[in-house]
Design a protein around this motif. Structure first.
Motif, mmCIF file in Angstrom:
data_model
loop_
_atom_site.group_PDB
_atom_site.id
_atom_site.type_symbol
_atom_site.label_atom_id
_atom_site.label_comp_id
_atom_site.label_asym_id
_atom_site.label_seq_id
_atom_site.Cartn_x
_atom_site.Cartn_y
_atom_site.Cartn_z
ATOM 1 N N TYR A 19 0.834 -1.194 0.000
ATOM 2 C CA TYR A 19 0.000 0.000 0.000
ATOM 3 C C TYR A 19 0.872 1.250 0.000
ATOM 4 C CZ TYR A 19 -3.272 -3.507 1.775
ATOM 5 O OH TYR A 19 -4.028 -4.634 1.937
ATOM 6 N N CYS A 110 -3.777 5.407 -1.452
ATOM 7 C CA CYS A 110 -4.647 6.419 -0.859
ATOM 8 C C CYS A 110 -4.180 7.777 -1.343
ATOM 9 C CB CYS A 110 -4.579 6.359 0.668
ATOM 10 S SG CYS A 110 -5.536 7.672 1.468
ATOM 11 N N PHE A 126 -7.210 0.440 3.233
ATOM 12 C CA PHE A 126 -6.412 -0.132 2.152
ATOM 13 C C PHE A 126 -6.850 -1.567 1.889
ATOM 14 C CE2 PHE A 126 -3.100 3.023 3.463
ATOM 15 C CZ PHE A 126 -2.851 3.588 2.225
ATOM 16 N N PHE A 177 -9.273 5.814 -1.083
ATOM 17 C CA PHE A 177 -8.533 4.565 -1.132
ATOM 18 C C PHE A 177 -9.022 3.799 -2.349
ATOM 19 C CE2 PHE A 177 -8.526 5.956 3.205
ATOM 20 C CZ PHE A 177 -7.297 5.574 3.717
#
Length: 183
Positions: A19, A110, A126, A177
């Motif tokens: 992420y 994000c 996430f 996200f």
């Protein structure tokens, strides 16, 4: 007595690079960007942060390595600013193009405004974006009619919706996200 509510646990260290956050800021937002990065540090973020920077002070950039997560600084040149029709176009709109490209390397990203701060780690969002394909973001506290000159480009209305349109389901643009590989 056992609780039926279980606190979710952070992903394992091996999974942490899946992420990333993406934020764009010019030098006017230096204090806000600093607060954002420090808030991510405070809540225990360990995911990458990509900073799309315009004229950011060297004093700020030189301290990125003091954070507990990796910060990738993307310096935007004056040529790119001019080609993009100004700083606002890069920080408000072109960051999504960067997110689309950067996001191909992550399970979810994000996109942030530079003036956001976190008071807890939002890693679960996430997970939801990555595992479901949902796009997660807040709704706006107020909606408006789209009719102001801010939506003009070279004197022409830039939206496919008609001028004067009222969207009662409008979303705030950040944080959002998303699994950029899907969308």
């Amino acid at each position: 007595e056992k609780s039926c509510i279980q606190k979710p646990s952070m992903p394992d260290k091996e999974e942490l690079m899946q992420y990333a956050y993406i934020v764009a800021a010019d030098s006017k937002y230096t204090p806000e960007l600093c607060a954002l990065l420090n808030s991510l540090d405070l809540v225990g973020n360990q995911f990458d942060v990509h900073v799309i920077g315009i004229n950011l002070p060297d004093q700020l950039i030189s301290q990125f390595n003091k954070l507990m997560f990796h910060v990738e600084h993307i310096n935007i040149s004056q040529e790119e600013i001019q080609a993009s029709r100004g700083i606002s176009e890069v920080t408000c709109r072109k960051r999504y193009a960067y997110a689309a490209t950067i996001g191909l390397s992550y399970d979810a990203v994000c996109i942030l405004d530079a003036d956001l701060i976190f008071n807890r780690n939002p890693w679960q969002f996430f997970e939801i974006a990555a595992k479901t394909g949902f796009i997660l973001g807040p709704t706006k506290e107020q909606n408006k009619v789209y009719d102001d000159d801010h939506h003009l480009v070279d004197g022409k209305w830039m939206w496919s919706v008609p001028r004067g349109y009222y969207n009662d389901k409008d979303l705030c643009n950040c944080p959002v996200f998303i699994d950029a590989r899907k969308w």
